[in-house]
Structures are given as structure tokens and as C-alpha cells.
Design a protein around this motif. Structure first.
Motif, mmCIF file in Angstrom:
data_model
loop_
_atom_site.group_PDB
_atom_site.id
_atom_site.type_symbol
_atom_site.label_atom_id
_atom_site.label_comp_id
_atom_site.label_asym_id
_atom_site.label_seq_id
_atom_site.Cartn_x
_atom_site.Cartn_y
_atom_site.Cartn_z
ATOM 1 N N ILE A 135 0.860 -1.189 0.000
ATOM 2 C CA ILE A 135 0.000 0.000 0.000
ATOM 3 C C ILE A 135 0.894 1.236 0.000
ATOM 4 C CG2 ILE A 135 -1.781 1.291 1.235
ATOM 5 C CD1 ILE A 135 -2.733 -1.314 2.477
ATOM 6 N N PRO A 136 0.910 2.028 -1.076
ATOM 7 C CA PRO A 136 1.781 3.218 -1.152
ATOM 8 C C PRO A 136 1.469 4.214 -0.027
ATOM 9 C CG PRO A 136 0.839 2.710 -3.304
ATOM 10 C CD PRO A 136 0.121 1.854 -2.310
ATOM 11 N N GLY A 137 2.519 4.670 0.668
ATOM 12 C CA GLY A 137 2.358 5.672 1.721
ATOM 13 C C GLY A 137 1.933 5.109 3.055
ATOM 14 N N ALA A 138 1.706 3.783 3.156
ATOM 15 C CA ALA A 138 1.195 3.201 4.393
ATOM 16 C C ALA A 138 2.206 3.307 5.534
ATOM 17 C CB ALA A 138 0.815 1.738 4.167
ATOM 18 N N TRP A 139 3.489 3.104 5.228
ATOM 19 C CA TRP A 139 4.491 3.122 6.292
ATOM 20 C C TRP A 139 4.618 4.518 6.914
ATOM 21 C CZ3 TRP A 139 8.824 -0.632 7.337
ATOM 22 C CH2 TRP A 139 8.410 -1.951 7.050
ATOM 23 N N GLN A 140 4.458 5.563 6.103
ATOM 24 C CA GLN A 140 4.497 6.932 6.652
ATOM 25 C C GLN A 140 3.345 7.149 7.638
ATOM 26 O OE1 GLN A 140 4.650 8.752 2.574
ATOM 27 N NE2 GLN A 140 6.034 10.176 3.597
ATOM 28 N N VAL A 141 2.187 6.623 7.267
ATOM 29 C CA VAL A 141 1.020 6.740 8.150
ATOM 30 C C VAL A 141 1.271 5.988 9.455
ATOM 31 C CG1 VAL A 141 -1.429 6.163 8.432
ATOM 32 C CG2 VAL A 141 -0.596 7.022 6.229
ATOM 33 N N LEU A 142 1.808 4.782 9.340
ATOM 34 C CA LEU A 142 2.065 3.969 10.535
ATOM 35 C C LEU A 142 3.112 4.613 11.435
ATOM 36 C CD1 LEU A 142 2.004 0.422 8.906
ATOM 37 C CD2 LEU A 142 0.285 1.400 10.417
ATOM 38 N N ASP A 143 4.179 5.191 10.833
ATOM 39 C CA ASP A 143 5.203 5.878 11.630
ATOM 40 C C ASP A 143 4.590 7.021 12.439
ATOM 41 O OD1 ASP A 143 7.206 4.233 10.747
ATOM 42 O OD2 ASP A 143 7.891 5.586 9.157
ATOM 43 N N LEU A 144 3.726 7.786 11.783
ATOM 44 C CA LEU A 144 3.099 8.924 12.457
ATOM 45 C C LEU A 144 2.145 8.473 13.557
ATOM 46 C CD1 LEU A 144 2.656 11.956 12.675
ATOM 47 C CD2 LEU A 144 0.994 11.809 10.828
ATOM 48 N N LEU A 145 1.364 7.434 13.289
ATOM 49 C CA LEU A 145 0.418 6.942 14.300
ATOM 50 C C LEU A 145 1.146 6.405 15.523
ATOM 51 C CD1 LEU A 145 -2.298 5.162 12.119
ATOM 52 C CD2 LEU A 145 -2.588 7.232 13.477
ATOM 53 N N VAL A 156 -4.062 16.306 11.851
ATOM 54 C CA VAL A 156 -2.635 16.061 12.116
ATOM 55 C C VAL A 156 -2.034 15.259 10.968
ATOM 56 C CG1 VAL A 156 -0.987 14.955 13.682
ATOM 57 C CG2 VAL A 156 -2.971 16.164 14.611
ATOM 58 N N LEU A 157 -2.763 14.245 10.511
ATOM 59 C CA LEU A 157 -2.277 13.413 9.404
ATOM 60 C C LEU A 157 -2.122 14.233 8.124
ATOM 61 C CD1 LEU A 157 -4.529 10.307 10.111
ATOM 62 C CD2 LEU A 157 -2.053 10.367 10.348
ATOM 63 N N ARG A 158 -3.066 15.124 7.866
ATOM 64 C CA ARG A 158 -2.980 15.951 6.663
ATOM 65 C C ARG A 158 -1.841 16.958 6.748
ATOM 66 N NH1 ARG A 158 -9.417 16.982 6.292
ATOM 67 N NH2 ARG A 158 -10.009 15.156 5.045
ATOM 68 N N ALA A 165 -2.735 12.065 1.956
ATOM 69 C CA ALA A 165 -2.990 11.142 3.073
ATOM 70 C C ALA A 165 -4.266 10.334 2.873
ATOM 71 C CB ALA A 165 -3.072 11.924 4.378
ATOM 72 N N GLU A 166 -5.230 10.887 2.128
ATOM 73 C CA GLU A 166 -6.538 10.243 2.009
ATOM 74 C C GLU A 166 -6.458 8.847 1.375
ATOM 75 O OE1 GLU A 166 -9.212 11.507 3.223
ATOM 76 O OE2 GLU A 166 -8.583 13.557 3.652
ATOM 77 N N LYS A 167 -5.648 8.706 0.319
ATOM 78 C CA LYS A 167 -5.605 7.448 -0.429
ATOM 79 C C LYS A 167 -5.076 6.289 0.420
ATOM 80 C CE LYS A 167 -4.682 5.950 -5.146
ATOM 81 N NZ LYS A 167 -4.076 6.321 -6.448
ATOM 82 N N PRO A 168 -3.897 6.436 1.091
ATOM 83 C CA PRO A 168 -3.441 5.308 1.927
ATOM 84 C C PRO A 168 -4.366 5.033 3.106
ATOM 85 C CG PRO A 168 -2.001 7.218 2.195
ATOM 86 C CD PRO A 168 -2.885 7.510 1.033
#
Length: 476
Positions: A135-145, A156-158, A165-168
């Protein structure tokens, strides 16, 4: 076909083109609280995004495949009664707005909710990373969470990940890696302060604290103070006796005192206003007053133009009409343009009606408008003085509406819904069988024409009050 307990909901996310009452199932856990007039959170649209809504009615309907259920009740009690819901439906048909836009106009801004999307991890971080491969961009989301403790606001995510951010997020939700919940928080909360009182009678309280007066002087001082003052805010008890919060808690555990919460209203104080003198009308004013009062007493819808030159004493007639309306056991509303609503006018009405009058205008803080609305709703107010929006105050048993300087353009709303306060006032007077008075020295063309056609009544004030001369006019 099987029927089910359902509610008709006006949804805030529905634009005008698809605005209609949507049917939602009522879960058993929410059955008691899901009544008309309360706001709810409901899934809406293909993505089932949570949206705020208002219950319009409760019905028994066939249970269709794919029927959605309400998810959350936002209000402990209805914020709109049947009359308020009917007004919102009338405004939708008259001003081409959605029902929810009308509802937001009727309710004070302090009651509105702010909605937040909260994204959370639905599994352990290591499992989430292995599941999110591809899933493109998923690891960035997980790092932030992970940095945010497992959950984060969409804003915050945006801010960190940008609009991409919406797509991942959607892809990870579909893969059940993340969950999304909508949190609703009201803009203004009720304010209260902690009160303290003796939990036993005075003699027993002294008997328990007198022997230890030297070793625990603060306890004795608290008992001595409460025995004289009675129920008092905890902050004042601590201030006057020097007792700490810890001392008060210890006394509560010992059964000496009891805590309770008391509502604190954030409304302007008018304690220094002296009672107004008796109102004496001249012959012309008295004639106009008696004509209009007869229509109030008849308890039939009517519209009267009080046509008086500048300085003719229309305000004196208003005050007498309001006094007699209250004497009939009814309530009254006085609307003025923003430019006319001065502190002097507010003090004048307060001098005659005291705490039974509520002021509603744009200069008030949001907290003050909300608390005034609460007072009106509870029946603690008989007279509402304010600008255009005061028309939506939840007054019961309305007998009179007065619109001063009715020709002013500020009675027309420039925001959606673009309502005309004159038309809304006429609707309320028809519904409540009340009298409507338009006061003006230069009435609008529409009002003057309605008088000529006989649709409106007319009362004239030709002379200035106390026979004061008109200003000298020089034509240059």
C-alpha cells in the motif's frame, strides 16, 4: 414485510438537491433516547461517513435490505420541540435551504458540534506493517500513528502527510489495518461551580469539631462559616477560612460536609438598573396603544403598522403593550435593527421588566447567548429584546412581536438561509395567534401597500412626544 422501529433524520451532509428525511434503524440500546428533536450521528453516503443529523419523527416502516442504523445520540434531551421542527421545515420550503441549515439558524451557535475524524491502529504495529506491504504511503502513516500513541486526528495526518494522506488511509481501512471514528464535541459546555454545605445539623457539626479546635482549626472555621452562610461555593469557603481542598475532601469523607454542583449562568448583570418611572401616554399614543392592545386581547393573528414620525414616542407605546401582554399571561418579543440596539435601550427595558427580559444580539459572547437561550427555553424569561436572530428564541405562549424600524435592510439575512425576519415573524404570529406590530416613520413600500389594500391595520402618531419641534431643514 418485516417492519422496524425507525427515525426520519435531516442529515447535515445532504446538499439541497438530495435533502429529504432519511430513514435509519433505531438500535435497542438507543431506543429510549432517540426521540424527535435530538441530534444524532449517522452513516451517510456510499462511504458511510459519519454525519450529524436531527431526528424529525419516529415511525414504524418496512425494514429494507441494507438499512442503516443511527450510531450515537448527541443530546441528552431534545434541542427542538415540534414547533421548532415545523419552523425548520417551513423555512426549507420558503427559502430553498436544507432542513439542517434551517436548524442551525434556529439554534444558538453554542449548541453546534465540531466533528473530528480520529484514525486508530486496529492491530499490533508489527502486524500492521506486514499487512500494509504494497500500500503506497502506508508506512508513513504507521510511523506517524506510532509517534501519536496509536491514534491521530485527520488534521494532524494531513498536516504531516499533505493531501495525499486520504488514499493510503482509505486503503488501510479497507484492509482493516486502521479504524476511523468521528468524535463530536460541542462548542460551548454548560458551566457550573462546586458548592459546599453542612451534611449534619449545626449542633452535631460543632460537637465533632470543637474538641479538636486547636489541632484542626481549619475544620472548625469551615463549620463556623457554613453554619452562618449556608450553602456556599467551595472556592469562597477556602478563601474566607483558609481551608485547603484536601481539608474539605477529608471533611466530606468524615460526613461533616457535602459537595454538589450548581449551574452558573454567564449572562450580563443588570443589578444596578433602577426601576423605570410610570409610563404616561399622550392622547394620540393612548389611542394607538388601545387599538393594538385590542388585537392582542382578541388572540387572533394580526399585523399593525405603527406609523409615527421620528420622536413621536413609539418606544413608550411598545413598553405599555409589552406590560399589558405580560399581564395577560403571555410573552413578548421586541426586535430592533443592530444600529438601534444600544446599551441605553437595553437598560430601559430592564428597568421595567428586570430579570424577566433577555437580550440577544451579536455583541454578546457565544457563552452569553447560549445561557440566555437556556433561560428562555426553561421559561425564566417573558420578554426577548434583540436583533434579527432573536426571532428564533424559544418563547412559549407568544402574544406579541414588535419590529421597530421595520424598513431596515438588516432584517434580511445575507447568509443561507436568506430569510426575511418580517415573513418569519408573520409565520410565528399565525401559528401562535399573536399580534405583530411594525413600527416605522418610513415603512417599506410592501408594508405601506399592504395597509392600503387592507391586509394590515394602521395606527398613526402624527405629533412628536411632548410636542417637541421637528429639526429645522435647510434646502441647499
Amino acid at each position: 414485510m418485516e417492519t422496524a422501529d425507525m427515525v426520519k433524520v435531516a442529515v447535515s451532509a445532504a446538499p439541497y438537491s438530495i435533502d429529504k428525511p432519511y430513514s435509519y434503524l433505531v438500535p435497542d440500546a438507543l431506543a429510549a433516547a432517540a426521540v424527535p428533536g435530538v441530534r444524532v450521528m449517522v452513516p451517510f453516503g456510499r462511504g458511510n461517513k459519519e454525519s450529524e443529523g436531527l431526528i424529525l419523527a419516529r415511525v414504524q416502516e418496512p425494514k429494507l435490505p441494507g438499512s442503516k442504523a443511527i450510531r450515537q445520540i448527541l443530546d441528552p434531551e431534545p434541542v427542538l420541540d415540534k414547533a421548532g421542527i415545523d419552523l425548520a421545515l417551513w423555512m426549507r420550503g420558503r427559502y430553498f435551504c436544507t432542513v439542517f441549515e434551517a436548524v442551525k439558524t434556529i439554534l444558538p451557535a453554542g449548541l453546534w458540534y465540531g466533528l473530528r475524524e480520529i484514525w486508530s491502529l486496529a492491530m499490533e504495529p508489527e502486524t500492521a506493517r506486514s499487512t500494509a506491504v504494497g500500500i503506497p504511503g502506508a508506512w508513513q502513516v504507521l510511523d506517524l500513528l506510532e509517534k501519536q500513541g496509536g491514534k491521530a486526528d485527520i488534521r494532524v495526518l494531513r498536516d504531516v502527510l499533505g493531501d495525499g494522506a486520504e488514499k493510503p488511509l482509505k486503503a488501510m481501512k479497507k484492509a482493516e489495518i486502521l479504524t476511523c471514528e468521528t468524535d463530536a464535541k460541542r462548542k460551548i459546555a454548560d458551566k457550573s461551580h462546586r458548592m459546599v454545605e453542612l451534611a449534619v445539623n449545626t449542633e452535631d457539626a460543632y460537637a465533632l469539631t470543637e474538641p479538636k479546635r486547636r489541632s484542626a482549626p481549619a475544620r472548625y472555621e469551615v463549620v463556623n462559616f457554613l453554619a452562618t452562610a449556608g450553602r456556599t461555593p467551595a472556592a469562597e469557603v477556602s478563601y474566607y477560612t483558609g481551608a485547603s481542598s484536601r481539608t474539605l475532601k477529608t471533611m466530606e469523607k468524615a460526613g461533616l460536609i457535602a459537595f454538589s454542583e450548581e449551574e452558573e449562568l454567564r449572562v450580563p448583570s443588570l443589578d444596578d438598573v433602577e426601576p423605570g418611572p410610570e409610563i404616561v401616554l399622550n392622547e394620540e399614543q393612548q389611542r394607538a396603544f388601545e387599538e393594538i392592545l385590542g388585537r392582542v386581547q382578541a388572540a387572533k393573528p394580526s399585523v399593525t403598522l405603527l406609523h409615527g414620525v421620528t420622536g413621536s414616542g413609539k418606544t413608550q407605546v411598545y413598553l405599555r403593550l409589552v406590560q399589558e401582554t405580560l399581564a395577560l399571561g403571555k410573552t413578548a418579543m421586541v426586535l430592533v435593527p443592530e444600529i438601534v440596539l444600544t446599551p441605553q435601550m437595553m437598560r430601559k427595558f430592564s428597568s421595567y421588566f428586570g430579570s424577566r427580559v433577555a437580550m440577544l444580539h451579536s455583541s454578546l459572547k457565544m457563552t452569553e447567548r447560549y445561557d440566555q437561550w437556556k433561560r428562555i427555553r426553561r421559561g425564566e424569561v417573558d420578554v426577548v429584546l434583540g436583533t434579527r436572530s432573536a426571532l428564533f428564541a424559544p418563547l412559549k405562549n407568544l402574544g406579541l412581536i414588535i419590529m421597530d424600524e421595520e424598513q431596515e435592510g438588516s432584517y434580511q439575512s445575507e447568509n443561507v438561509p436568506r430569510y426575511d425576519a418580517r415573513e418569519v415573524a408573520k409565520y410565528l404570529c399565525v401559528r401562535e395567534k399573536a399580534a405583530l406590530v411594525f413600527g416605522s416613520a418610513t415603512p417599506t413600500v410592501e408594508t405601506a401597500w399592504a395597509v392600503e389594500q387592507g391586509s394590515y391595520q394602521k395606527a398613526l402618531l402624527r405629533r412628536r412626544y411632548n410636542e417637541n419641534a421637528l429639526p429645522e431643514v435647510l434646502i441647499a
